[in-house]
Design a protein around this motif. Sequence first.
Motif, short mmCIF file in Angstrom:
data_model
loop_
_atom_site.label_atom_id
_atom_site.label_comp_id
_atom_site.label_asym_id
_atom_site.label_seq_id
_atom_site.Cartn_x
_atom_site.Cartn_y
_atom_site.Cartn_z
N ASN A 147 19.99 48.14 29.17
CA ASN A 147 19.32 49.42 29.43
C ASN A 147 17.98 49.29 30.14
O ASN A 147 17.32 50.31 30.38
N LYS B 225 15.52 49.20 33.12
CA LYS B 225 15.59 49.82 34.45
C LYS B 225 14.55 49.17 35.37
O LYS B 225 13.44 48.88 34.94
N THR C 115 20.13 49.78 36.54
CA THR C 115 20.09 49.78 35.08
C THR C 115 20.93 48.61 34.58
O THR C 115 22.05 48.39 35.09
#
Length: 425
Positions: free
Chosen positions: A276, A278, A287
């Motif tokens: 997760n 980014k 991502t």
Amino acid sequence: MKYQSISFKKIRLLISLILAFAFIISSCPKVNAMTTLYSPRYHSMTFTDMNGKTRDIRKFKTKSTILIFGRSSCSISRDMLSSASSIKKSGVKTTVVFFGIDSYDSGLYSLKNQYPNVIFVRASTTNNSNMWSMLRKCGCTYNNITLPATFVLNKYGLIKYYSTGYDYSLSSKVRYGVFNEKIKLSKDNVRVYFSGRKVHNDCILYKKGKARKPEATVYLTGTNGYGYLEKGKDYTITYKNNKRIGKAKVIIRGKGAFKGKITARFTICSNKLKKNKKFTLDNNKYTVIKGGKSGKINLKLVANKNKSLSYIYCPTDFYYKAKICKVTKIGKNAYLNNTNAMTAAIGSNITEIETGAYQGCSNLKSVYIYSKKLNKIGANAFAGLPANVTVYVNGPEAYRQKVFTSMKAAGLPATATLSTYVEYY
């Protein structure tokens, strides 16, 4: 005490003599005194003299080397040769090399006998291209050179002085010039690059309990010359704060021909990426959909920030903070309404293209799919493309037809063409 008066005629005569002398000086060939131009010690500077002996300028034991490019038929070249030879005869520790630029200069043999303390070189002799390379590096070519061209190299092999034509100041320059002063290292004249098997963009992976010491390449540039510096000979290197994640420090200290110190930094990065996370790289937003160590990280390309590109591509993989990351998905609306795009490339690790990924790319005439793993295409992923779009799919014929059919189901125009020609990505 009697003072003699000076007549007006004598004053006028004196002024005339001064002006005449000034005119003579101004009409002499101009001398270009420069700082270090070129560092032959960082390149191959061997040559073969007229006795067939291979020599290396960098290994001369004298404090300086006078290198003259000229012709035996040129009177100024002979004058410079005589001047340089007399400097050596007077006891100055210098080596004189005369490079005859004409391949068949028979007059060099006579000069060789006349000046036994000078090393003579012919342009035609093999292994002498290095000398020409130095001349070209200093901005001279065979066609535009003003002869003679004279270089004075210091004991470190750095060119500290260069002149063309007859140089009246050569003797004083060699005798009293500060040719052997050291070059001070600074951020203005040195570039430091880090390299190694696991180094990328000055970043290296963290290893628990181990000091990280990426190889440093030190390059001299600017007005002090240019070339790669040699570790141990030109500088020493010290690493600090190089065991933990974060910025590590490298201190480069001058040695030999160099003095002073500079500080460079590299980054010690975590050897993992978490799910997760980014980040943005080369206008693409990503991502992490599968975390882990280098080579086991999967990414989704979420969006492209630059809508002005005519060529849009989803990479196969790349390094991010010294870790190899694979791009396996193209996200929802990633390239939505990119009307400037004319060509799209889809990397070889892509398994899924989500809804609306290329929707509204109304000028997209070519789509290259290099992946042989694509098994899912979302709704309207290719809707709104021009009627004459051509699709190139990598892989066996059955797979190509399957992908093409799925693209049509995802909005690709019925008039689109599946090409048999595939370029490899």
